[in-house]
Design a protein around this motif. Structure first.
Motif, PDB file in Angstrom:
ATOM      1  N   LEU A 123     -27.120 -35.602 -39.284  1.00 39.64           N
ATOM      2  CA  LEU A 123     -26.464 -34.853 -40.356  1.00 39.64           C
ATOM      3  C   LEU A 123     -27.490 -34.053 -41.147  1.00 39.64           C
ATOM      4  N   ARG A 124     -28.652 -34.633 -41.407  1.00 39.79           N
ATOM      5  CA  ARG A 124     -29.699 -33.905 -42.130  1.00 39.79           C
ATOM      6  C   ARG A 124     -30.166 -32.695 -41.323  1.00 39.79           C
ATOM      7  N   GLU A 125     -30.223 -32.846 -40.006  1.00 35.88           N
ATOM      8  CA  GLU A 125     -30.702 -31.763 -39.149  1.00 35.88           C
ATOM      9  C   GLU A 125     -29.638 -30.719 -38.857  1.00 35.88           C
ATOM     10  N   ALA A 126     -28.415 -30.922 -39.383  1.00 31.13           N
ATOM     11  CA  ALA A 126     -27.368 -29.918 -39.173  1.00 31.13           C
ATOM     12  C   ALA A 126     -27.709 -28.611 -39.868  1.00 31.13           C
ATOM     13  N   TRP A 127     -28.566 -28.655 -40.897  1.00 36.80           N
ATOM     14  CA  TRP A 127     -29.015 -27.451 -41.606  1.00 36.80           C
ATOM     15  C   TRP A 127     -30.506 -27.288 -41.376  1.00 36.80           C
ATOM     16  N   SER A 128     -30.903 -26.196 -40.779  1.00 41.57           N
ATOM     17  CA  SER A 128     -32.328 -25.941 -40.559  1.00 41.57           C
ATOM     18  C   SER A 128     -33.022 -25.598 -41.876  1.00 41.57           C
ATOM     19  N   THR A 129     -32.333 -24.873 -42.765  1.00 42.32           N
ATOM     20  CA  THR A 129     -32.878 -24.531 -44.079  1.00 42.32           C
ATOM     21  C   THR A 129     -31.788 -24.775 -45.120  1.00 42.32           C
ATOM     22  N   PRO A 130     -31.530 -26.026 -45.491  1.00 42.04           N
ATOM     23  CA  PRO A 130     -30.467 -26.305 -46.467  1.00 42.04           C
ATOM     24  C   PRO A 130     -30.730 -25.624 -47.795  1.00 42.04           C
ATOM     25  N   LEU A 131     -29.697 -24.943 -48.306  1.00 37.24           N
ATOM     26  CA  LEU A 131     -29.782 -24.191 -49.569  1.00 37.24           C
ATOM     27  C   LEU A 131     -30.861 -23.125 -49.532  1.00 37.24           C
ATOM     28  N   GLY A 132     -31.251 -22.709 -48.334  1.00 31.07           N
ATOM     29  CA  GLY A 132     -32.322 -21.720 -48.223  1.00 31.07           C
ATOM     30  C   GLY A 132     -33.686 -22.269 -48.545  1.00 31.07           C
ATOM     31  N   LEU A 133     -33.839 -23.616 -48.477  1.00 33.54           N
ATOM     32  CA  LEU A 133     -35.104 -24.263 -48.828  1.00 33.54           C
ATOM     33  C   LEU A 133     -35.804 -24.777 -47.581  1.00 33.54           C
ATOM     34  N   ASP A 134     -37.125 -24.841 -47.673  1.00 30.89           N
ATOM     35  CA  ASP A 134     -37.910 -25.412 -46.581  1.00 30.89           C
ATOM     36  C   ASP A 134     -37.961 -26.934 -46.743  1.00 30.89           C
ATOM     37  N   ALA A 135     -38.750 -27.574 -45.915  1.00 28.19           N
ATOM     38  CA  ALA A 135     -38.844 -29.038 -45.954  1.00 28.19           C
ATOM     39  C   ALA A 135     -39.515 -29.505 -47.243  1.00 28.19           C
ATOM     40  N   PRO A 136     -39.299 -30.777 -47.630  1.00 23.22           N
ATOM     41  CA  PRO A 136     -39.972 -31.309 -48.826  1.00 23.22           C
ATOM     42  C   PRO A 136     -41.490 -31.347 -48.651  1.00 23.22           C
ATOM     43  N   LEU A 137     -42.184 -31.485 -49.779  1.00 27.12           N
ATOM     44  CA  LEU A 137     -43.638 -31.439 -49.791  1.00 27.12           C
ATOM     45  C   LEU A 137     -44.243 -32.546 -48.938  1.00 27.12           C
ATOM     46  N   GLU A 138     -43.696 -33.751 -49.022  1.00 20.76           N
ATOM     47  CA  GLU A 138     -44.260 -34.881 -48.278  1.00 20.76           C
ATOM     48  C   GLU A 138     -44.205 -34.625 -46.776  1.00 20.76           C
ATOM     49  N   GLU A 139     -43.150 -33.996 -46.314  1.00 25.54           N
ATOM     50  CA  GLU A 139     -43.026 -33.708 -44.880  1.00 25.54           C
ATOM     51  C   GLU A 139     -43.993 -32.610 -44.460  1.00 25.54           C
ATOM     52  N   LEU A 140     -44.166 -31.595 -45.297  1.00 22.98           N
ATOM     53  CA  LEU A 140     -45.060 -30.496 -44.944  1.00 22.98           C
ATOM     54  C   LEU A 140     -46.528 -30.916 -44.982  1.00 22.98           C
ATOM     55  N   LEU A 141     -46.843 -31.947 -45.778  1.00 21.10           N
ATOM     56  CA  LEU A 141     -48.232 -32.404 -45.899  1.00 21.10           C
ATOM     57  C   LEU A 141     -48.568 -33.520 -44.923  1.00 21.10           C
ATOM     58  N   ALA A 142     -47.675 -33.779 -43.951  1.00 20.73           N
ATOM     59  CA  ALA A 142     -47.895 -34.910 -43.047  1.00 20.73           C
ATOM     60  C   ALA A 142     -49.193 -34.760 -42.258  1.00 20.73           C
TER      61      ALA A 142
END
Length: 809
Positions: A123-142
């Motif tokens: 369900l989370r992956e149903a939107w590639s850019t939910p609300l026109g937003l990118d991934a959260p900071l923690e995910e991008l800093l992995a």
């Protein structure tokens, strides 16, 4: 804690009634086969296919809340979700709680032990850019190193903790504070502020820019300042897009920005109505549809519709059925699709005849027939009245198209939207139900070229079936939406009148039946009269031809009169009884018997002996007169059988004279000339080819002398009557099969075959379509022509008789 374990724990803590509600909402995961444990159920509920099935069933606020949760990431709480959606007032908080409850009932959102809202990964992956937003900071800093995190914290003025995890948590905490991020950006250079504001307001795909090599001189102005502080992030190797974390984008959009959230459906213009008005209008529509559907299926039983080669029932057959049933194209399509879904029709080769279940259905009352078709319509995975595709091309009925989940949800959304209207009120215009359907089923399919307003096609279907009436849901529709089949049957019997068992037969030789005729009455009138109209009242007309049709079917005049008298509300009018008697008086006065040959003679005793002869029983002799016998065997077989039995019959010609069986000697009409050697051969005939016909021991001088003295070979004249002879055997063979070509076209084809040249032909395909093809590498294989087709860029086989013209390539 893993998401699956959290969902399993949440499910295990539910009471029995709440878990039963989840199972009812997610029947796809609760059956086939039944789960053996809560853990297995949780695993099924989170499968991508299961989540994809339930998404089209969600309302608009459920989808909006789920998208907002996907944008917030794994650490979202109810308070952060309410702040993002702007649901701070008591009414909005109550609406949000109801939305989350609806998502929880489908096991799409639940709370873990830390009060955080969780959702399945699919369900989370149903939107590639939910609300026109990118991934959260923690995910991008992995993939960021501890040293890079230390550098970002140092630039921000934060003392870096000791471990990488602590440094990451400190950076996430800082960027999650919208006020601190806004203050930080306020002190940034002007170019950086402009870049960050543009990136925060646009979707990630629009704000991406790819950097190759070192980031220094290739970055956009102001990007370096944002990258050093973690407001923008890039791959550690400095390749790929520069991305803005979701926390930073939300902070830069400001406290007044909120994600879209519409917890309440749109309010249409309503008018007061009474239940009696709704029931009366629904009863009229349902009665008319039941009568038309019965007529359509009766026409299918009389003459099953023929399927197109591409599948489905085409416009011609639909028009025939509509004319026979006096019904519109939309009604015919609904009747066919619902009857097929209910098992009343089935494909059988190139036709679609009724099944045995139809016979039982035809004997039922109209209310019971309607209930069967209504239930089939509710669960149809398509829009039956859709007659045009996206290219405005005609669509056949019963085409066997893939299931359309959006079409099914559009129908369910209509039932749900109409059921939610206030009691005693209906929409002023039926088209105003469209926005309500879009709110209840935003992922439903309403893309139909015929739609003048959203979902107007499915709304029109509901009105035709009596599901909608006066802009509101009828009792039939209410039971249909609630899947209350028993109540649907009871209401249908209350609203629809029983089948009419009598007809009013007038002196003008017409029979009028009000309401839906019973199966017995309809069969009787269809066999003795011609139907003129159908619907709330049906009309049949008697004629000499219709009475003769009944007599041809084996009915006697007394039977016809008795059956019509028993089904007539009044005494049979005198014109009808006279018509039956006059037609019966002349019926059968002349008879036609099948016969392959006739045996006759002057001796009745001999003919009687032949008819009784056991050895001649295979001839199936039947005596029409004392001196005339007929047989189903051809004349040659009868002659041989009679002669084998010891008789001496003679054959007659069609004119009645004795046929003389004299065998003429078989002789050839003329000597067969030797064939020429260049049939189908590439290239012109060479001198070496001609020399191969001469004796090999002849000297060159003798051969030259013979060639000079011999007359030129005279080819046979052509059959076109032009006097021009064939030059080669190839021309003669081509002309024998290509009957539509002139002699000049024949010569062009033959020349192309012999020399390998390319030509352009006008060709009629087996479908009847006329095409123009350029061919090369021709090889003659009578009656076919093998060639390379430049249009299809492949080898194709062409029939010579289908070539209608030849042109130079």
């Amino acid at each position: 804690m893993k998401s699956r374990s959290t969902l399993a724990t949440w499910l295990s803590e539910l009471d029995g009634s709440r878990l039963a509600r989840v199972l009812a909402m997610r029947k796809d995961a609760a059956s086939s086969p039944e789960p053996r444990s809560v853990g297995e159920l949780a695993d099924r509920l989170q499968r991508p296919g299961s989540v994809a099935l339930v998404l089209p069933q969600l309302t608009l606020p459920c989808l909006q809340a789920a998208e907002a949760l996907a944008a917030l990431g794994a650490g979202a709480t109810r308070d952060s979700l309410a702040e993002l959606l702007g649901s701070t007032s008591p009414a909005a908080v109550h609406a949000l709680d109801a939305t989350l409850e609806a998502l929880s009932d489908r096991a799409l959102v639940w709370q873990d032990g830390n009060e955080a809202l969780r959702m399945p990964t699919p369900l989370r992956e149903a939107w590639s850019t939910p609300l026109g937003l990118d991934a959260p900071l923690e995910e991008l800093l992995a993939g960021t190193t501890s040293e890079e995190l230390r550098g970002m914290l140092a630039v921000l003025g934060i003392k870096p903790p000791g471990t990488k995890q602590q440094r990451l948590a400190a950076l996430v905490e800082h960027h999650s504070d919208a006020k601190r991020v806004a203050a930080l950006v306020a002190g940034a250079p002007a170019a950086t502020r402009k870049l960050l504001e543009q990136s925060a307001r646009s979707t990630p795909r629009q704000s991406l820019f790819v950097v190759f090599g070192a980031p220094g001189p290739d970055l956009r102005p102001g990007a370096r300042w944002a990258l050093d502080r973690g407001l923008l992030l890039q791959d550690r190797h400095r390749y790929g897009p520069v991305r803005m974390p979701a926390e930073v984008a939300l902070a830069l959009r400001g406290p007044d920005w909120h994600a879209p959230f519409e917890p309440l459906p749109p309010v249409p213009q309503l008018v007061p109505i009474t239940s009696s008005e709704v029931e009366r209008e629904a009863a009229v529509a349902a009665t008319a549809f039941a009568a038309h559907a019965a007529s359509v299926l009766s026409a299918c039983a009389t003459a099953p519709p023929t399927r197109l080669k591409s599948g489905g029932i085409g416009a011609r057959e639909l028009a025939r059925l509509g004319k026979a049933a006096q019904a519109d194209d939309a009604v015919v399509r609904i009747a066919l699709e619902t009857a097929y879904a209910a098992g009343l029709l089935a494909r059988d080769g190139d036709r679609v005849p009724p099944t045995e279940a139809y016979d039982a259905w035809a004997e039922q009352e109209p209310a019971e027939q309607l209930a069967v078709l209504l239930r089939a319509w509710r669960d149809l995975p398509l829009t039956p009245t859709r007659a045009r595709d996206e290219d405005n091309k005609a669509l056949p009925a019963l085409a066997g198209a893939p299931d359309c989940g959006g079409c099914l949800q559009a129908r369910h959304g209509l039932l749900t939207a109409a059921a939610g209207l206030p009691a005693g009120q209906g929409v002023k215009l039926a088209s105003e139900l469209g926005p309500l359907v879009a709110w209840h089923r935003p992922l439903a399919d309403d893309a139909s070229p015929e739609d003048t307003a959203p979902f107007s096609t499915v709304i029109r279907e509901g009105e035709l079936l009596g599901v909608l009436a006066r802009g509101a849901l009828s009792p039939l529709g209410a039971h249909l939406a609630a899947h209350a089949d028993e109540e649907l049957d009871i209401t249908a019997r209350r609203l629809l009148p029983p089948a009419t068992t009598t007809a009013r037969i007038g002196a003008d030789l017409t029979a009028v039946v009000t309401g839906t005729p019973s199966a017995r009455l309809a069969a009787l009138l269809d066999s003795t009269a011609d139907r003129e109209t159908s619907g709330t009242a049906s009309v049949w007309r008697f004629s000499a031809g219709s009475i003769r049709r009944a007599l041809d079917a084996g009915r006697t005049p007394d039977d016809i009169t008795a059956d019509l008298a028993g089904s007539s509300a009044t005494a049979l009018p005198q014109p009808l009884t006279y018509l039956i008697a006059d037609t019966a008086r002349g019926h059968g006065r002349v008879r036609i018997a099948p016969a392959a040959c006739v045996i006759h003679g002057d001796e009745p005793a001999l003919l009687a002996e032949l008819a009784a002869h056991r050895a001649l029983s295979k001839l199936a002799l039947r005596q029409l007169a004392p001196t005339v016998l007929v047989s189903g065997s051809p004349p040659a077989t009868a002659l041989a059988a009679l002669r084998a039995a010891g008789y001496a019959p003679v054959a007659e010609t069609a004119g009645g004279t004795v046929r003389v069986e004299k065998r003429l000697p078989q002789r050839a009409a003329a000597a067969v000339p030797p064939p020429r050697r260049n049939v189908g051969r590439r290239g012109p005939r060479t001198t070496a080819t001609r020399a191969a016909d001469m004796p090999t021991d002849a000297g060159m001088d003798v051969l030259a002398d013979r060639l000079l003295k011999a007359p030129p070979t005279a080819p046979e004249p052509d059959p076109f009557g032009s006097g021009v002879p064939f030059a080669t055997d190839t021309e003669e063979i081509v002309s024998g099969y290509a009957k539509h070509l002139s002699y000049s076209d024949v010569r062009q084809v033959a020349h192309a075959i012999d020399t390998g040249a390319a030509i352009t032909v006008e060709y009629i395909a087996t479908s009847g379509n006329r095409t123009v093809r350029t061919l090369s590498d021709l090889e003659l294989d009578p009656p076919y022509l093998d060639a390379w087709c430049h249009l299809r860029e492949a080898e194709r086989v062409f029939t010579l008789s289908r070539i209608h013209g030849v042109m130079p390539a």
